[in-house]
Motif scaffolding. Structure first.
Motif, PDB file in Angstrom:
ATOM      1  N   PRO A  53      40.163  43.733  38.379  1.00  0.00           N
ATOM      2  CA  PRO A  53      40.880  44.984  38.116  1.00  0.00           C
ATOM      3  C   PRO A  53      41.435  45.580  39.413  1.00  0.00           C
ATOM      4  O   PRO A  53      40.787  45.503  40.463  1.00  0.00           O
ATOM      5  CB  PRO A  53      39.814  45.901  37.512  1.00  0.00           C
ATOM      6  N   PRO A  54      42.650  46.155  39.363  1.00  0.00           N
ATOM      7  CA  PRO A  54      43.286  46.688  40.576  1.00  0.00           C
ATOM      8  C   PRO A  54      42.400  47.653  41.364  1.00  0.00           C
ATOM      9  O   PRO A  54      42.408  47.630  42.591  1.00  0.00           O
ATOM     10  CB  PRO A  54      44.536  47.399  40.048  1.00  0.00           C
ATOM     11  N   GLU A  55      41.609  48.468  40.675  1.00  0.00           N
ATOM     12  CA  GLU A  55      40.782  49.450  41.385  1.00  0.00           C
ATOM     13  C   GLU A  55      39.651  48.797  42.185  1.00  0.00           C
ATOM     14  O   GLU A  55      39.053  49.425  43.052  1.00  0.00           O
ATOM     15  CB  GLU A  55      40.208  50.494  40.419  1.00  0.00           C
ATOM     16  N   LEU A  56      39.362  47.511  41.921  1.00  0.00           N
ATOM     17  CA  LEU A  56      38.305  46.809  42.645  1.00  0.00           C
ATOM     18  C   LEU A  56      38.828  45.848  43.705  1.00  0.00           C
ATOM     19  O   LEU A  56      38.068  45.350  44.523  1.00  0.00           O
ATOM     20  CB  LEU A  56      37.423  46.029  41.666  1.00  0.00           C
ATOM     21  N   ARG A  57      40.129  45.578  43.716  1.00  0.00           N
ATOM     22  CA  ARG A  57      40.685  44.549  44.613  1.00  0.00           C
ATOM     23  C   ARG A  57      40.551  44.892  46.089  1.00  0.00           C
ATOM     24  O   ARG A  57      40.431  44.002  46.919  1.00  0.00           O
ATOM     25  CB  ARG A  57      42.152  44.297  44.287  1.00  0.00           C
ATOM     26  N   ASP A  58      40.584  46.158  46.449  1.00  0.00           N
ATOM     27  CA  ASP A  58      40.535  46.531  47.856  1.00  0.00           C
ATOM     28  C   ASP A  58      39.121  46.811  48.339  1.00  0.00           C
ATOM     29  O   ASP A  58      38.928  47.222  49.478  1.00  0.00           O
ATOM     30  CB  ASP A  58      41.425  47.743  48.114  1.00  0.00           C
ATOM     31  N   SER A  59      38.124  46.592  47.490  1.00  0.00           N
ATOM     32  CA  SER A  59      36.739  46.810  47.890  1.00  0.00           C
ATOM     33  C   SER A  59      36.322  45.780  48.924  1.00  0.00           C
ATOM     34  O   SER A  59      36.732  44.626  48.860  1.00  0.00           O
ATOM     35  CB  SER A  59      35.807  46.682  46.684  1.00  0.00           C
ATOM     36  N   LEU A  60      35.495  46.202  49.869  1.00  0.00           N
ATOM     37  CA  LEU A  60      34.951  45.246  50.831  1.00  0.00           C
ATOM     38  C   LEU A  60      33.929  44.344  50.162  1.00  0.00           C
ATOM     39  O   LEU A  60      33.750  43.199  50.529  1.00  0.00           O
ATOM     40  CB  LEU A  60      34.320  45.982  52.012  1.00  0.00           C
ATOM     41  N   THR A  61      33.240  44.874  49.167  1.00  0.00           N
ATOM     42  CA  THR A  61      32.296  44.087  48.382  1.00  0.00           C
ATOM     43  C   THR A  61      32.560  44.363  46.915  1.00  0.00           C
ATOM     44  O   THR A  61      33.095  45.408  46.544  1.00  0.00           O
ATOM     45  CB  THR A  61      30.834  44.445  48.713  1.00  0.00           C
ATOM     46  N   LEU A  62      32.207  43.428  46.083  1.00  0.00           N
ATOM     47  CA  LEU A  62      32.421  43.556  44.647  1.00  0.00           C
ATOM     48  C   LEU A  62      31.092  43.310  43.959  1.00  0.00           C
ATOM     49  O   LEU A  62      30.594  42.194  43.954  1.00  0.00           O
ATOM     50  CB  LEU A  62      33.479  42.547  44.182  1.00  0.00           C
ATOM     51  N   ASP A  63      30.490  44.375  43.446  1.00  0.00           N
ATOM     52  CA  ASP A  63      29.199  44.279  42.779  1.00  0.00           C
ATOM     53  C   ASP A  63      29.461  44.010  41.302  1.00  0.00           C
ATOM     54  O   ASP A  63      29.957  44.870  40.587  1.00  0.00           O
ATOM     55  CB  ASP A  63      28.423  45.578  42.972  1.00  0.00           C
ATOM     56  N   LEU A  64      29.127  42.799  40.848  1.00  0.00           N
ATOM     57  CA  LEU A  64      29.432  42.391  39.476  1.00  0.00           C
ATOM     58  C   LEU A  64      28.280  42.626  38.509  1.00  0.00           C
ATOM     59  O   LEU A  64      28.383  42.294  37.344  1.00  0.00           O
ATOM     60  CB  LEU A  64      29.822  40.916  39.461  1.00  0.00           C
ATOM     61  N   GLU A  65      27.184  43.224  38.987  1.00  0.00           N
ATOM     62  CA  GLU A  65      26.022  43.415  38.116  1.00  0.00           C
ATOM     63  C   GLU A  65      26.305  44.346  36.938  1.00  0.00           C
ATOM     64  O   GLU A  65      25.626  44.267  35.922  1.00  0.00           O
ATOM     65  CB  GLU A  65      24.837  43.943  38.912  1.00  0.00           C
ATOM     66  N   ASN A  66      27.278  45.218  37.063  1.00  0.00           N
ATOM     67  CA  ASN A  66      27.585  46.169  35.996  1.00  0.00           C
ATOM     68  C   ASN A  66      28.763  45.738  35.130  1.00  0.00           C
ATOM     69  O   ASN A  66      29.336  46.547  34.414  1.00  0.00           O
ATOM     70  CB  ASN A  66      27.833  47.555  36.577  1.00  0.00           C
TER      71      ASN A  66
END
Length: 83
Positions: A53-66
């Motif tokens: 999702p666009p709102e997650l693309r610029d994150s330094l980390t991506l927490d997929l647990e949720n």
């Protein structure tokens, strides 16, 4: 937690409920890289390619647990926030 890539596509392994159990950001191969990477799937696991999702693309980390993966009637997979 995985380190995010600028690539908008993500390959995920899910269990029968859609819970993400592994993730891989496809990156261009460099000289000397292996020609393929394999994963041994359990009997209830499936691989999907999803858009980050666009709102997650610029994150330094991506927490997929949720997040889970949902597959529509046409076989398209997408990330969905768990409630």
């Amino acid at each position: 937690m995985e380190t995010a890539s600028r690539n908008a596509k993500l390959q995920v392994v899910t269990n029968w409920s859609g819970r993400i159990v592994a993730a891989l950001w496809p990156e261009p191969r460099k000289p000397g890289d292996p020609t393929s990477v394999g994963v041994v799937l359990g009997p209830d696991e499936t691989v999907h390619e999803v858009e980050i999702p666009p709102e997650l693309r610029d994150s330094l980390t991506l927490d997929l647990e949720n997040f889970t993966v949902q597959v529509d009637a046409e076989g398209r997979a997408s990330l969905a926030a768990m409630m």
